[in-house]
Design a protein around this motif. Structure first.
Motif, PDB file in Angstrom:
ATOM      1  N   TYR A 176       0.849  -1.278  -0.039  1.00  0.00           N
ATOM      2  CA  TYR A 176      -0.182   0.154  -0.150  1.00  0.00           C
ATOM      3  C   TYR A 176       0.921   1.301   0.011  1.00  0.00           C
ATOM      4  CZ  TYR A 176      -3.434   3.190   1.407  1.00  0.00           C
ATOM      5  OH  TYR A 176      -4.365   4.528   1.530  1.00  0.00           O
ATOM      6  N   ARG A 177       1.905   1.268   0.689  1.00  0.00           N
ATOM      7  CA  ARG A 177       2.873   2.252   0.665  1.00  0.00           C
ATOM      8  C   ARG A 177       3.366   2.646  -0.501  1.00  0.00           C
ATOM      9  NH1 ARG A 177       4.096   4.836   5.343  1.00  0.00           N
ATOM     10  NH2 ARG A 177       3.521   3.992   7.333  1.00  0.00           N
ATOM     11  N   MET A 180       0.821   4.198  -2.838  1.00  0.00           N
ATOM     12  CA  MET A 180       0.868   5.648  -2.445  1.00  0.00           C
ATOM     13  C   MET A 180       1.807   6.373  -3.169  1.00  0.00           C
ATOM     14  SD  MET A 180      -1.067   5.877   1.201  1.00  0.00           S
ATOM     15  CE  MET A 180       0.085   4.969   2.090  1.00  0.00           C
ATOM     16  N   TYR A 243      -5.073   2.455   7.108  1.00  0.00           N
ATOM     17  CA  TYR A 243      -5.407   4.108   7.151  1.00  0.00           C
ATOM     18  C   TYR A 243      -4.380   4.764   8.032  1.00  0.00           C
ATOM     19  CZ  TYR A 243      -8.363   8.097   7.928  1.00  0.00           C
ATOM     20  OH  TYR A 243      -8.811   9.289   7.986  1.00  0.00           O
ATOM     21  N   TYR A 246      -2.089   5.962   5.480  1.00  0.00           N
ATOM     22  CA  TYR A 246      -2.363   6.770   4.659  1.00  0.00           C
ATOM     23  C   TYR A 246      -2.358   8.157   5.079  1.00  0.00           C
ATOM     24  CZ  TYR A 246      -6.436   9.866   2.998  1.00  0.00           C
ATOM     25  OH  TYR A 246      -7.273  10.685   2.411  1.00  0.00           O
ATOM     26  N   GLN A 247      -2.863   8.391   6.492  1.00  0.00           N
ATOM     27  CA  GLN A 247      -2.758   9.689   7.312  1.00  0.00           C
ATOM     28  C   GLN A 247      -1.311  10.247   7.266  1.00  0.00           C
ATOM     29  OE1 GLN A 247      -4.442   8.113  11.153  1.00  0.00           O
ATOM     30  NE2 GLN A 247      -5.954  10.161  10.965  1.00  0.00           N
ATOM     31  N   PHE A 250      -0.241  11.098   3.425  1.00  0.00           N
ATOM     32  CA  PHE A 250      -1.128  12.287   3.137  1.00  0.00           C
ATOM     33  C   PHE A 250      -1.350  13.615   3.877  1.00  0.00           C
ATOM     34  CE2 PHE A 250      -2.520   9.236  -0.051  1.00  0.00           C
ATOM     35  CZ  PHE A 250      -2.641   9.937  -1.376  1.00  0.00           C
ATOM     36  N   TRP A 255       2.772  15.528  -0.611  1.00  0.00           N
ATOM     37  CA  TRP A 255       1.496  15.718  -0.810  1.00  0.00           C
ATOM     38  C   TRP A 255       0.807  17.107  -0.844  1.00  0.00           C
ATOM     39  CZ3 TRP A 255      -2.418  14.382  -3.408  1.00  0.00           C
ATOM     40  CH2 TRP A 255      -3.803  15.105  -3.109  1.00  0.00           C
ATOM     41  N   GLN A 266      -5.488  10.308  -3.062  1.00  0.00           N
ATOM     42  CA  GLN A 266      -5.921   9.061  -3.125  1.00  0.00           C
ATOM     43  C   GLN A 266      -6.821   8.384  -1.953  1.00  0.00           C
ATOM     44  OE1 GLN A 266      -3.004   5.815  -3.572  1.00  0.00           O
ATOM     45  NE2 GLN A 266      -3.706   5.524  -5.556  1.00  0.00           N
ATOM     46  N   ARG A 267      -7.938   8.280  -2.288  1.00  0.00           N
ATOM     47  CA  ARG A 267      -8.796   7.902  -1.016  1.00  0.00           C
ATOM     48  C   ARG A 267      -8.714   6.274  -0.961  1.00  0.00           C
ATOM     49  NH1 ARG A 267     -14.790   9.565  -1.700  1.00  0.00           N
ATOM     50  NH2 ARG A 267     -14.294   9.070  -3.970  1.00  0.00           N
ATOM     51  N   PRO A 268      -8.311   5.644   0.465  1.00  0.00           N
ATOM     52  CA  PRO A 268      -8.563   4.478   0.670  1.00  0.00           C
ATOM     53  C   PRO A 268      -9.710   3.866   0.436  1.00  0.00           C
ATOM     54  CG  PRO A 268      -7.664   5.707   2.726  1.00  0.00           C
ATOM     55  CD  PRO A 268      -8.021   6.600   1.709  1.00  0.00           C
ATOM     56  N   VAL A 294     -13.187   8.002   3.334  1.00  0.00           N
ATOM     57  CA  VAL A 294     -12.854   6.556   2.642  1.00  0.00           C
ATOM     58  C   VAL A 294     -14.082   6.164   1.832  1.00  0.00           C
ATOM     59  CG1 VAL A 294     -11.219   6.165   4.669  1.00  0.00           C
ATOM     60  CG2 VAL A 294     -13.664   5.281   4.401  1.00  0.00           C
TER      61      VAL A 294
END
Length: 373
Positions: A176-177, A180, A243, A246-247, A250, A255, A266-268, A294
């Motif tokens: 996931y990283r 992103m 998540y 993500y925090q 972003f 970002w 880019q939303r989860p 999300v």
């Protein structure tokens, strides 16, 4: 990143908690009967996701495609499949266009996936994504690209062309990283290429229930009280850690520079949210993953279940990273490697979509042959 959405008041409306509901299904029948439009009007559905399995199932049921198969009789089967699927996605995008306009391009999106047989071929994935984008020819479409190692540079290259992307088959935090990072690199290149960043949409589809299905099987095999107590907890913990990542990303200066240029985050997107174990609450992958900003994409059964008895009690994700990490650590302490689980799930996910694609080709060929007989 801050959000002022009030999630303190119990409600059955995920939209009031800042969660976007996308339907994980599409068919010609849903379009022709007005069912999709009804879900948008009555069930807060603001997007649609598709995959080869969904289209294979749609083609195999009923006679909704009889007319188009008749028109395509004698056509090459792969060309026919692309025609059928892009037509459905285009029509769905038209149904969702008012949502897209009302949300300034945040929602109202419809996803179509590249041929899953190309999941390990970067160049072919990029070429196919460009063709699908041009063929559907709607600004509210997203091209789905799997988060394989080979898919990562394809994600960057496609975004750099100003094309919206739904990244699919994400199971691990490390991958996931990387997704992103590929997204940020794609937007940076898009900006350098002179594209307006505002219309470029993207979601990262993080798969949930499949993690529990795999981890639970291993825990059941271990069979101790400690192992059995951990069943049904790994998937939600894994998603909550995603998540937190993500925090972090972003909230970065990298970002912020793109946001200042008009980019959307880019939303989860929580995918695979249908509960596979009947012993579990049928809305657990919805109500345990509520946080503003999300997307939760649901099959019809989960959508109906939540509308009937799901309750939003507030944000169930923010601030849970430490507890989630402890859950994953407890699972791994018993000898269940989350890295091995997620690696296997990615491989299986690609294989399952390849099988579904073959089924889609076979079903379409049968229909074409019957129409031309």
């Amino acid at each position: 990143m801050t959000d002022t959405t009030d999630t303190t008041r119990p409600t059955r409306r995920l939209s009031e908690a800042g969660v976007s509901i996308w339907l994980d299904d599409l068919s010609r029948e849903r379009l022709s009967t007005g069912n999709l439009a009804q879900l948008v009007a009555e069930k807060d559905v603001v997007g649609v996701t598709t995959n080869p399995t969904i289209f294979a199932s749609a083609l195999a049921k009923g006679d909704a495609y009889a007319g188009v198969l008749g028109q395509l009789a004698g056509t090459d089967v792969e060309a026919a499949v692309e025609k059928i699927t892009t037509d459905d996605v285009r029509d769905a995008a038209d149904v969702l266009r008012p949502v897209y306009d009302a949300t300034n391009g945040v929602d109202g999106r419809v996803s179509i996936e590249v041929d899953p047989r190309l999941a390990r071929d970067t160049d072919a994935t990029v070429a196919t994504a460009k063709r699908l984008w041009a063929t559907v020819d709607r600004p509210n479409v997203m091209i789905k690209i799997p988060a394989t190692v080979e898919g990562l540079p394809a994600i960057t290259a496609v975004l750099a062309e100003g094309i919206s992307v739904n990244v699919t088959l994400i199971f691990s935090i490390d991958r996931y990283r990387a997704v992103m990072d590929a997204f940020l690199a794609g937007l940076e290149q898009a900006k350098a290429n002179g594209h307006d960043l505002a219309p470029i949409g993207s979601v990262a589809s993080f798969f949930v229930s499949r993690v529990d299905a795999s981890v639970d099987a291993a825990l059941t095999a271990i069979g101790t009280d400690e192992a059995l107590e951990l069943r049904g907890k790994a998937a939600i913990a894994n998603a909550r850690l995603a998540y937190a990542a993500y925090q972090e990303v972003f909230g970065s200066e990298r970002w912020q520079a793109l946001a200042a240029a008009g980019a959307q985050p880019q939303r989860p997107l929580w995918a695979s949210t249908g509960v596979k174990n009947p012993e579990y609450r049928d809305t657990m992958y919805v109500d345990e993953l509520v946080v503003a900003g999300v997307v939760n994409t649901m099959p019809q059964a989960t959508l109906d279940a939540f509308a009937d008895h799901g309750i939003v009690l507030g944000d169930t994700v923010t601030g849970t990273a430490e507890e989630a990490a402890a859950t994953i650590a407890a699972v791994e302490k018993l000898g269940v490697s989350i890295a091995d689980v997620t690696r296997t799930l990615e491989e299986e996910g690609v294989q399952k979509f390849e099988v579904s694609w073959d089924e889609l080709l076979t079903t379409t060929k049968t229909g074409l042959d019957a129409a031309g007989a």
